[in-house]
Design an enzyme around this catalytic site. Structure first.
Site, PDB file in Angstrom:
ATOM      1  N   HIS A 455      13.127   4.904 -27.410  1.00 16.57           N
ATOM      2  CA  HIS A 455      13.238   5.067 -28.859  1.00 16.57           C
ATOM      3  C   HIS A 455      13.498   6.160 -29.781  1.00 16.57           C
ATOM      4  CE1 HIS A 455      11.155   0.694 -28.923  1.00 16.57           C
ATOM      5  NE2 HIS A 455      11.534   0.626 -28.128  1.00 16.57           N
TER       6      HIS A 455
HETATM    7  C1  LIG Z   1      17.168  -0.176 -22.390  1.00 10.79           C
HETATM    8  C2  LIG Z   1      16.913   0.061 -23.548  1.00 10.79           C
HETATM    9  C3  LIG Z   1      15.627  -0.907 -24.404  1.00 10.79           C
HETATM   10  C4  LIG Z   1      16.043  -0.716 -25.755  1.00 10.79           C
HETATM   11  N1  LIG Z   1      15.110  -1.749 -26.444  1.00 10.79           N
HETATM   12  C5  LIG Z   1      15.266  -1.579 -28.211  1.00 10.79           C
HETATM   13  C6  LIG Z   1      14.519  -3.159 -28.651  1.00 10.79           C
HETATM   14  O1  LIG Z   1      14.106  -4.073 -27.864  1.00 10.79           O
HETATM   15  N2  LIG Z   1      13.738  -3.295 -29.693  1.00 10.79           N
HETATM   16  C7  LIG Z   1      14.208  -2.135 -30.547  1.00 10.79           C
HETATM   17  O2  LIG Z   1      14.110  -1.729 -31.231  1.00 10.79           O
HETATM   18  N3  LIG Z   1      14.876  -1.136 -29.908  1.00 10.79           N
HETATM   19  C8  LIG Z   1      15.536  -0.866 -28.648  1.00 10.79           C
HETATM   20  N4  LIG Z   1      16.008   0.176 -28.074  1.00 10.79           N
HETATM   21  C9  LIG Z   1      16.794   1.393 -28.746  1.00 10.79           C
HETATM   22  C10 LIG Z   1      17.414   0.602 -29.738  1.00 10.79           C
HETATM   23  O3  LIG Z   1      18.530  -0.184 -29.146  1.00 10.79           O
HETATM   24  C11 LIG Z   1      18.552   2.305 -30.368  1.00 10.79           C
HETATM   25  O4  LIG Z   1      17.277   3.041 -30.597  1.00 10.79           O
HETATM   26  C12 LIG Z   1      19.312   1.426 -31.230  1.00 10.79           C
HETATM   27  O5  LIG Z   1      20.636   1.144 -30.692  1.00 10.79           O
HETATM   28  C13 LIG Z   1      20.239   2.935 -31.607  1.00 10.79           C
HETATM   29  O6  LIG Z   1      21.225   2.983 -32.112  1.00 10.79           O
HETATM   30  P1  LIG Z   1      22.538   4.257 -32.663  1.00 10.79           P
HETATM   31  O7  LIG Z   1      23.617   3.640 -33.366  1.00 10.79           O
HETATM   32  O8  LIG Z   1      21.922   4.919 -33.037  1.00 10.79           O
HETATM   33  O9  LIG Z   1      23.030   4.455 -31.436  1.00 10.79           O
HETATM   34  P2  LIG Z   1      23.917   3.134 -30.380  1.00 10.79           P
HETATM   35  O10 LIG Z   1      23.484   2.291 -30.571  1.00 10.79           O
HETATM   36  O11 LIG Z   1      23.096   4.322 -29.165  1.00 10.79           O
HETATM   37  O12 LIG Z   1      25.142   3.707 -30.426  1.00 10.79           O
HETATM   38  C14 LIG Z   1      26.133   4.886 -30.147  1.00 10.79           C
HETATM   39  C15 LIG Z   1      27.171   4.773 -29.498  1.00 10.79           C
HETATM   40  O13 LIG Z   1      27.833   6.572 -29.487  1.00 10.79           O
HETATM   41  C16 LIG Z   1      28.809   5.900 -28.785  1.00 10.79           C
HETATM   42  N5  LIG Z   1      29.308   7.078 -28.267  1.00 10.79           N
HETATM   43  C17 LIG Z   1      28.547   7.852 -28.001  1.00 10.79           C
HETATM   44  N6  LIG Z   1      28.878   9.545 -27.977  1.00 10.79           N
HETATM   45  C18 LIG Z   1      29.846   8.736 -27.587  1.00 10.79           C
HETATM   46  C19 LIG Z   1      31.047   9.898 -28.126  1.00 10.79           C
HETATM   47  N7  LIG Z   1      31.222  11.361 -27.264  1.00 10.79           N
HETATM   48  N8  LIG Z   1      32.476   9.555 -28.140  1.00 10.79           N
HETATM   49  C20 LIG Z   1      32.388   8.346 -29.388  1.00 10.79           C
HETATM   50  N9  LIG Z   1      31.562   7.594 -28.709  1.00 10.79           N
HETATM   51  C21 LIG Z   1      30.295   7.728 -28.237  1.00 10.79           C
HETATM   52  C22 LIG Z   1      27.908   5.147 -27.515  1.00 10.79           C
HETATM   53  O14 LIG Z   1      28.339   4.174 -26.587  1.00 10.79           O
HETATM   54  C23 LIG Z   1      27.888   3.910 -28.322  1.00 10.79           C
HETATM   55  O15 LIG Z   1      28.327   3.185 -28.499  1.00 10.79           O
HETATM   56  C24 LIG Z   1      16.363   0.234 -27.004  1.00 10.79           C
HETATM   57  C25 LIG Z   1      17.254   1.187 -26.116  1.00 10.79           C
HETATM   58  C26 LIG Z   1      17.587   0.965 -25.174  1.00 10.79           C
HETATM   59  C27 LIG Z   1      17.979   2.001 -24.539  1.00 10.79           C
END
Ligand SMILES: Cc1cc2nc3c(=O)[nH]c(=O)nc-3n(C[C@H](O)[C@H](O)[C@H](O)COP(=O)(O)OP(=O)(O)OC[C@H]3O[C@@H](n4cnc5c(N)ncnc54)[C@H](O)[C@@H]3O)c2cc1C
Length: 516
Positions: A455
């Site tokens: 998280h």
């Molecule tokens: C295994 C797992 C289980 C989880 N379970 C839960 C749950 O049940 N409930 C909950 O509340 N939270 C959960 N989480 C956490 C939650 O999913 C994340 O906190 C949330 O999705 C984060 O959102 P974000 O937009 O910050 O990043 P992300 O959703 O990770 O999005 C980042 C995006 O950027 C892209 N990206 C990365 N680097 C680059 C680059 N250099 N160039 C272009 N694109 C790039 C990636 O491909 C991705 O699509 C879980 C996380 C994991 C890993």
């Protein structure tokens, strides 16, 4: 990839990453037909639902539990100085929401109050975010009302508690005097209840599906997959675009404004590689410093977790609809924050989650026990100017007596639940009973089983200029044309999982940008 090769010269907004936050942000920004939005996503971008393999949709599985799943990127981290761990993230349309557990609980009011205080304005106050929380959801259980929405892109349904193990969990919690928490998205007193989830009819509806697939036909929106952004292009102190690798080529794409939504590991790394971070660290890594921003990567916040497996007394039915049963929120003995401990029930054996199978005959089931106390213990450092060299990521778990004590509390709570007569109806006990009466022995037991909820937040924290990296709208201090809009900017991980708040972040910053 959607709209392959669609030319978009100098978009108004270039969004890096179509994950939890980026999908919501890009969809909302492009509702304004006069704003041209380009999204660059590292993973594949299917044009419709059929482009998502079954394993990414089946909500009884958690693809992110499988480090070798093709939709997952892996990151070697250290939970404690001596304990390495492979963290995962989703690399696919929808980002980590495509591979996660589908638990979709709002942050607590106390989180919003804390973040608004850090940011120095009321944009993140509970009163200001509640309309957005309602707007983003379609609550299939409770419908529209003062707390819930019924017209938003993300459908929410609470997990069923009909499974015998979920029923037994509820009875065990009741026997130990924990209150019922009927709606975990309503800021009720923490207790036992079903888990609000973005899994509907057995399908995990990730943010790519919910927000972007229906928006792909907009002429002012382009979403390109397979694009690995390597840094932000900065000219005269202003962000002017990004450097991106795509199909073996490296190019600079210019844009009116750049918004990083690459997640709490990659967004700070991209800032560092662009010369935005702690000057001393950047110099040591060989990155020319553009702006000294010591807060970028200086604090990482996440939830330590331990899995406790228990043996079913007899064969139980397979999980249906979701891997999740019930959840109990309780308060640690130091009581820093009400409901700062979480016990999450897995109705699929851990061996199944790790191996990608719903059923593993004879395997134990599990509780996931986590400490969700808001704490900034870790750090992300960039050690090389080469973007292919991973940053060093330290979580700083178990460093204080408070951390260790809270983990002991939650492990003891699970042991008490399993020991009730009510839970004894389905269970013959824990697979590896802990030494509950001896703090030192229990600390050792925990340390050898330590994991993380995955998280991560706080690596590009919002706040007042000087001790933070961005303001409440995600604008990077001192660098016009550049924002960060993902879980990196939350100064601490919320008291609940961050997926709901990741979406809120995209919604909130898109609304702020549209209001300007
Ligand atoms: C295994 C797992 C289980 C989880 N379970 C839960 C749950 O049940 N409930 C909950 O509340 N939270 C959960 N989480 C956490 C939650 O999913 C994340 O906190 C949330 O999705 C984060 O959102 P974000 O937009 O910050 O990043 P992300 O959703 O990770 O999005 C980042 C995006 O950027 C892209 N990206 C990365 N680097 C680059 C680059 N250099 N160039 C272009 N694109 C790039 C990636 O491909 C991705 O699509 C879980 C996380 C994991 C890993």
């Amino acid at each position: 990839m959607a709209k392959p090769g669609t030319p978009m010269s100098r978009p108004d907004v270039l969004v890096v990453g179509a994950g939890g936050s980026g999908s919501a942000l890009a969809a909302r920004l492009s509702e304004d037909p006069s704003r041209r939005v380009l999204v660059l996503e590292a993973g594949p971008v299917p044009a419709d639902l059929s482009g998502f393999p079954e394993s990414l949709l089946d909500a009884r599985l958690v693809p992110g539990a499988q480090a070798d799943h093709p939709a997952v990127s892996t990151h070697l981290v250290r939970l404690t100085p001596g304990q390495a761990y492979v963290a995962t993230r989703g690399r696919y349309l929808g980002g980590s929401t495509t591979v996660n557990g589908g638990y979709f609980i709002r942050a607590r009011e106390a989180d919003f109050t804390r973040w608004a205080a850090a940011a120095g304005d009321d944009l993140w106050s509970y009163e200001r975010v509640l309309p957005l929380l309602r707007r983003m959801e379609n609550d299939l259980d409770l419908g529209g009302g003062p707390l819930h929405g019924d017209g938003g892109p993300l459908r929410v349904r609470r997990t069923s508690l009909a499974h015998p193990a979920a029923e037994a969990f509820r009875e065990a919690a009741r026997a130990l005097g924990y209150p019922e928490e009927a709606d975990k998205n309503a800021q009720e007193a923490p207790g036992f209840g079903a888990v609000p989830s973005n899994a509907v009819d057995g399908i995990r509806i990730n943010t790519g599906i919910a927000y972007l697939l229906s928006a792909l036909s907009r002429p002012n929106l382009t979403v390109r997959g397979g694009c690995l952004v390597r840094s932000v292009a900065i000219s005269g102190g202003r962000a002017t675009g990004v450097v991106v690798e795509h199909a073996g080529r490296t190019e600079v794409i210019e844009a009116g404004e750049v918004v990083l939504c690459a997640g709490a590991f990659v967004s700070p790394h991209l800032l560092h590689l662009s010369g935005l971070g702690p000057a001393r660290d950047l110099e040591r890594a060989g990155v020319p410093v553009v702006a000294d921003l010591p807060a970028v990567g200086a604090a990482l916040s996440d939830h330590p977790q331990v899995a406790l497996e228990w043996t079913p007394r007899e064969a139980l039915p397979e999980a249906s609809g979701s891997w999740l049963g019930g959840a109990l929120h309780l308060t640690s003995s130091r009581g820093a924050e009400p409901g700062d401990l979480e016990v999450l029930q897995s109705l699929v054996p851990l061996a199944g989650l790790v191996g990608g199978a719903v059923s593993v005959p004879g395997a134990p089931l599990a509780f996931l026990a986590s400490v969700q106390t808001p704490r900034r213990a870790g750090r992300l450092r960039t050690e090389s100017a080469d973007p292919r060299v991973a940053p060093r990521i330290d979580y700083g778990y178990l460093e204080t007596e408070a951390d260790r004590g809270a983990l002991r509390d939650v492990v003891r709570a699970v042991a008490s639940l399993v020991a009730t007569d009510a839970f004894g109806e389905v269970s013959s006990g824990l697979v590896e009973p802990a030494a509950l009466d001896d703090d030192n022995a229990l600390d050792l037991w925990i340390a050898t089983r330590l994991g993380t909820s995955q998280h991560t937040c706080g690596t590009v924290p919002m706040g007042i200029e000087g001790d933070s990296a961005v303001d409440s709208q995600g604008r990077v201090h001192g660098v016009p044309g550049l924002r960060v809009a993902d879980t990196s900017i939350l100064p601490t991980a919320p008291l609940r999982g961050p997926a709901n708040t990741a979406v809120l972040t995209g919604e909130l910053i898109a609304a702020a940008m549209r209001a300007q």
